[in-house]
Design an enzyme around this catalytic site. Structure first.
Site, PDB file in Angstrom:
ATOM      1  N   LYS A 209       0.842  -1.203   0.000  1.00  0.00           N
ATOM      2  CA  LYS A 209       0.000   0.000   0.000  1.00  0.00           C
ATOM      3  C   LYS A 209       0.877   1.252   0.000  1.00  0.00           C
ATOM      4  O   LYS A 209       0.668   2.167  -0.779  1.00  0.00           O
ATOM      5  CB  LYS A 209      -0.899  -0.039   1.234  1.00  0.00           C
ATOM      6  CG  LYS A 209      -1.795   1.174   1.368  1.00  0.00           C
ATOM      7  CD  LYS A 209      -2.670   1.022   2.600  1.00  0.00           C
ATOM      8  CE  LYS A 209      -3.397   2.308   2.914  1.00  0.00           C
ATOM      9  NZ  LYS A 209      -4.265   2.196   4.078  1.00  0.00           N
ATOM     10  N   GLU A 215      10.907  -4.788   3.492  1.00  0.00           N
ATOM     11  CA  GLU A 215      10.922  -6.210   3.128  1.00  0.00           C
ATOM     12  C   GLU A 215      10.449  -6.401   1.694  1.00  0.00           C
ATOM     13  O   GLU A 215      11.039  -7.148   0.910  1.00  0.00           O
ATOM     14  CB  GLU A 215       9.990  -7.015   4.064  1.00  0.00           C
ATOM     15  CG  GLU A 215      10.455  -7.121   5.500  1.00  0.00           C
ATOM     16  CD  GLU A 215       9.955  -5.977   6.375  1.00  0.00           C
ATOM     17  OE1 GLU A 215       9.648  -4.883   5.837  1.00  0.00           O
ATOM     18  OE2 GLU A 215       9.878  -6.183   7.590  1.00  0.00           O
ATOM     19  N   GLY A 266      -4.385  -1.942   5.769  1.00  0.00           N
ATOM     20  CA  GLY A 266      -3.694  -3.135   5.277  1.00  0.00           C
ATOM     21  C   GLY A 266      -4.357  -4.423   5.723  1.00  0.00           C
ATOM     22  O   GLY A 266      -4.645  -5.312   4.924  1.00  0.00           O
ATOM     23  N   ARG A 267      -4.631  -4.548   7.020  1.00  0.00           N
ATOM     24  CA  ARG A 267      -5.154  -5.812   7.550  1.00  0.00           C
ATOM     25  C   ARG A 267      -6.617  -6.043   7.183  1.00  0.00           C
ATOM     26  O   ARG A 267      -7.162  -7.105   7.446  1.00  0.00           O
ATOM     27  CB  ARG A 267      -4.975  -5.857   9.061  1.00  0.00           C
ATOM     28  CG  ARG A 267      -5.595  -4.677   9.792  1.00  0.00           C
ATOM     29  CD  ARG A 267      -5.051  -4.605  11.210  1.00  0.00           C
ATOM     30  NE  ARG A 267      -5.461  -3.398  11.939  1.00  0.00           N
ATOM     31  CZ  ARG A 267      -4.862  -2.234  11.852  1.00  0.00           C
ATOM     32  NH1 ARG A 267      -3.853  -2.060  11.020  1.00  0.00           N
ATOM     33  NH2 ARG A 267      -5.262  -1.194  12.564  1.00  0.00           N
ATOM     34  N   GLU A 353      -3.524  -6.064  15.957  1.00  0.00           N
ATOM     35  CA  GLU A 353      -3.049  -4.774  15.436  1.00  0.00           C
ATOM     36  C   GLU A 353      -4.177  -3.742  15.530  1.00  0.00           C
ATOM     37  O   GLU A 353      -3.922  -2.545  15.674  1.00  0.00           O
ATOM     38  CB  GLU A 353      -2.601  -4.942  13.985  1.00  0.00           C
ATOM     39  CG  GLU A 353      -1.678  -3.847  13.503  1.00  0.00           C
ATOM     40  CD  GLU A 353      -1.036  -4.202  12.179  1.00  0.00           C
ATOM     41  OE1 GLU A 353      -0.137  -5.051  12.155  1.00  0.00           O
ATOM     42  OE2 GLU A 353      -1.452  -3.642  11.166  1.00  0.00           O
ATOM     43  N   HIS A 384      -3.451 -32.787  20.238  1.00  0.00           N
ATOM     44  CA  HIS A 384      -2.288 -33.611  20.592  1.00  0.00           C
ATOM     45  C   HIS A 384      -1.110 -32.724  20.986  1.00  0.00           C
ATOM     46  O   HIS A 384       0.029 -33.178  20.990  1.00  0.00           O
ATOM     47  CB  HIS A 384      -1.924 -34.515  19.414  1.00  0.00           C
ATOM     48  CG  HIS A 384      -3.051 -35.426  19.044  1.00  0.00           C
ATOM     49  ND1 HIS A 384      -3.148 -36.724  19.501  1.00  0.00           N
ATOM     50  CD2 HIS A 384      -4.173 -35.199  18.317  1.00  0.00           C
ATOM     51  CE1 HIS A 384      -4.266 -37.268  19.043  1.00  0.00           C
ATOM     52  NE2 HIS A 384      -4.912 -36.363  18.324  1.00  0.00           N
ATOM     53  N   LYS A 499       9.012  -0.123  11.573  1.00  0.00           N
ATOM     54  CA  LYS A 499       9.563   0.247  10.263  1.00  0.00           C
ATOM     55  C   LYS A 499      10.723   1.237  10.441  1.00  0.00           C
ATOM     56  O   LYS A 499      11.662   1.253   9.664  1.00  0.00           O
ATOM     57  CB  LYS A 499       8.472   0.833   9.364  1.00  0.00           C
ATOM     58  CG  LYS A 499       7.461  -0.225   8.884  1.00  0.00           C
ATOM     59  CD  LYS A 499       6.439   0.303   7.889  1.00  0.00           C
ATOM     60  CE  LYS A 499       5.504  -0.817   7.402  1.00  0.00           C
ATOM     61  NZ  LYS A 499       4.520  -0.415   6.417  1.00  0.00           N
TER      62      LYS A 499
HETATM   63  C1  G6Q Z   1      -1.679  -3.460   8.361  1.00  0.00           C
HETATM   64  C2  G6Q Z   1      -0.411  -2.860   8.706  1.00  0.00           C
HETATM   65  C3  G6Q Z   1       0.814  -3.575   8.176  1.00  0.00           C
HETATM   66  C4  G6Q Z   1       1.042  -3.356   6.690  1.00  0.00           C
HETATM   67  C5  G6Q Z   1       2.422  -3.878   6.315  1.00  0.00           C
HETATM   68  C6  G6Q Z   1       2.717  -3.729   4.845  1.00  0.00           C
HETATM   69  O1  G6Q Z   1      -2.756  -3.031   8.679  1.00  0.00           O
HETATM   70  O2  G6Q Z   1      -0.397  -1.534   8.358  1.00  0.00           O
HETATM   71  O3  G6Q Z   1       0.782  -4.945   8.434  1.00  0.00           O
HETATM   72  O4  G6Q Z   1       0.062  -3.991   5.933  1.00  0.00           O
HETATM   73  O5  G6Q Z   1       3.396  -3.205   7.062  1.00  0.00           O
HETATM   74  O6  G6Q Z   1       2.564  -2.408   4.449  1.00  0.00           O
HETATM   75  P1  G6Q Z   1       2.545  -2.023   2.929  1.00  0.00           P
HETATM   76  O7  G6Q Z   1       1.346  -2.644   2.297  1.00  0.00           O
HETATM   77  O8  G6Q Z   1       2.487  -0.534   2.910  1.00  0.00           O
HETATM   78  O9  G6Q Z   1       3.808  -2.558   2.326  1.00  0.00           O
END
Ligand code: G6Q
Length: 537
Positions: A209, A215, A266-267, A353, A384, A499
């Site tokens: 996003k 990463e 994002g989530r 989160e 188990h 980050k």
């Molecule tokens: C989700 C968070 C986090 C995010 C990641 C990736 O709600 O904000 O998990 O989705 O850090 O972020 P980008 O999509 O910006 O790479």
């Protein structure tokens, strides 16, 4: 819209009184047929069986009062209509609308947030064209062959939901199509994900996003270089999903580009193009639309004001009863479906989160518990392993079981009079009863205290539609809990901090490699920890 403090509500005080003597599940006939039959609510093909919770009609009435007093459904409707819910009053905050529900409001002739739904429809139409081009051979590799695999490169919200859904729905893949996911910056993960892959028939879907996540950008470079080493042109293999205007928003670098918007967290983005591109590639356009249809149905069901007719709201309130009033600080989500292997991991992010917060939307420190610690693994495997603690440990862990009456493939065998699917579901039901009722025994080591609250969510089969409904059920449950606690469930300062934190250490490492001094001072904890950790890399 005026928000109320959870601790000052009349229903909160009433619930504290009722919590002094909660329903005793270990009494004879505590789980009588009347209770099991009536403590059951349904939505979108899911039945919620909650007789094994430590509550009664009085508690349910007080929870209804809590929902009404805190205006939970009104807040949910305001969110869906585009109110700026992602904010902390009087302080700098993201200050955004929260409109993931608009992605699936595409089936309604009068969407609640027309502009956002229009943008979602445009993206979906672009995806449909892209998928048709792949299907009809207009997009092919340099040898004119079709693409068979998509690797989604992304992390956190740009990984967990889409990955969990893909694994849940692999059974419905188009012939010859599959997906893989690369999230961690761990180079060994990249090696494992790219191993045995015919890169020439692979599309790489880079999802971020912000377009700036360490990463993801690192892994994009890594994959580009792998393509180049294989003599392939990355521009023919990479697609992107990113926020409009982000550093990654450069269509010239990608075969196809899709957008997500700042009003989708994002989530909460699995039903946007963040999930849509890979899920659409694997399941086809219609498969992805079925996920949206199920999610939309659950979003609509979540508008019901009677808590017993609103499964996401009821689950949210039962969770609050267990957490804030009975004092249970954790929650296990235990799917009796191997396909839901990564769904608890997605919920871990979505819930913790969202609701792992300590200040109210008014910027004050909360005086009560907010989000629980959420975790889980599929049964029966868990039985188990860690169920020992669930039955006899000193921490009471409320459980949400998830199961299906039928298997996905329908391939099964009768052994000792029952199918494997029957064994799976029977185990889930038996665990529910065991946790609730306990067992008396003269040997203290074989005694089970019981009164371990749990619910069962059961549907006919795990399909794209029911998966969409289940996803939205939990998203809406989490939002309802955040509304109750009067916290902002839609920002993530803890992730932002992460980050930033690694940045200075990486700067130092890069400088030292060039024989320079680097930004870290000799006495800083960062530098000393780097030295103590030894030669990294
Ligand atoms: C989700 C968070 C986090 C995010 C990641 C990736 O709600 O904000 O998990 O989705 O850090 O972020 P980008 O999509 O910006 O790479």
């Amino acid at each position: 819209m005026e928000f109320h403090d959870f601790s000052t509500l009349a229903a909160t005080a009433r619930l504290h009184d009722l919590a002094v003597n909660p329903y005793d599940l270990t009494r004879p006939a505590a789980l009588n047929p009347g209770r099991i039959g009536s403590y059951r609510s349904s939505a979108c093909g899911f039945d919620l069986l909650y007789a094994a919770q430590r509550l009664d009609d009085q508690v349910l009435a007080a929870l209804q009062d809590l929902a009404d007093e805190a205006g939970l459904v009104d807040q949910f409707l305001a969110m869906k209509r585009g109110a700026v819910m992602n904010r902390i009053q009087g302080y700098e905050s993201e200050n955004r609308q929260v409109l993931h529900t608009a992605c699936r409001d595409i089936f309604s002739s009068t969407p609640l947030s027309p502009e956002a739904t229009c943008q979602a429809k445009e993206q979906l139409a672009a995806l449909r064209r892209f998928l048709a081009d792949l299907e009809q051979g207009r997009i092919v590799n340099h040898r004119g062959e079709s693409f068979t695999t998509m690797v989604q490169v992304g992390i956190g919200g740009s990984d967990l939901g889409p990955r969990a859904l893909y694994l849940a729905l692999k059974r419905y893949r188009l012939p010859g199509r599959s997906a893989r996911f690369l999230s961690n910056v761990d180079p060994d993960d990249a090696v494992a994900v790219l191993a045995d892959l015919d890169l020439s028939r692979t599309l790489i879907n880079v999802v971020s996003k912000s377009g700036s996540t360490l990463e993801t950008l690192t892994n994009e470079r890594l994959v580009r270089s792998a393509l180049e080493r294989a003599g392939l042109d990355p521009a023919r293999h990479l697609v992107s999903v990113t926020g409009a205007g982000s550093p990654m928003d450069d269509p010239r670098r990608y075969l196809a580009s899709f957008h997500m918007f700042d009003y989708i967290g994002g989530r909460y983005s699995a039903t946007s193009m963040v999930g849509g591109v890979t899920l659409g590639f694997a399941l086809g356009h219609d498969g992805f639309v079925e996920i949206l249809r199920g999610a939309h149905a659950m979003d609509t069901a979540a508008e019901e004001r009677d808590i017993r007719g609103n499964v996401p709201l009821l689950m949210a309130l039962i969770g609050i009863w267990n957490h804030n009033f009975l004092g249970h600080v954790t929650l296990a989500v235990l799917p009796y479906s191997q396909a839901l292997l990564r769904f608890p991991a997605h919920l871990q992010q979505c819930d913790m989160e969202s609701n792992g917060k300590s200040v109210t939307r008014g910027g004050h420190r909360v005086g009560y518990l907010t989000g629980p610690v959420v975790w889980g693994e599929p049964g029966t495997n868990g039985q188990h392993a860690f169920y020992q603690l669930l039955h006899q440990g000193t921490t009471v862990v409320p459980v949400e079981f998830i199961g299906f009456r039928q298997s996905q493939y329908g391939e099964d065998l009768v052994v000792s009079g029952t199918t494997s699917q029957e064994k799976l579901v029977a185990n889930m039901l038996a665990q529910s009863l065991g946790l609730a009722r306990g067992r008396n025994h003269e040997n203290p080591n074989q005694r089970f205290a019981g009164n371990r609250p749990n619910s069962i969510l059961i549907a006919d089969r795990l399909t794209p539609y029911s998966m969409g409904a289940l996803l939205a059920l939990y998203e809406n449950k989490i939002a309802f809990q955040g509304f109750t606690w009067n916290i902002n469930s839609f920002d993530q300062e803890g992730v932002q901090l992460g980050k930033i934190l690694a940045g200075r250490l990486l700067e130092q490492l890069a400088a030292e490699k060039e024989g320079k001094t680097g930004p870290l001072a000799g006495e800083s904890a960062e530098l000393n920890l780097l030295r103590a950790a030894g030669g990294i890399g």
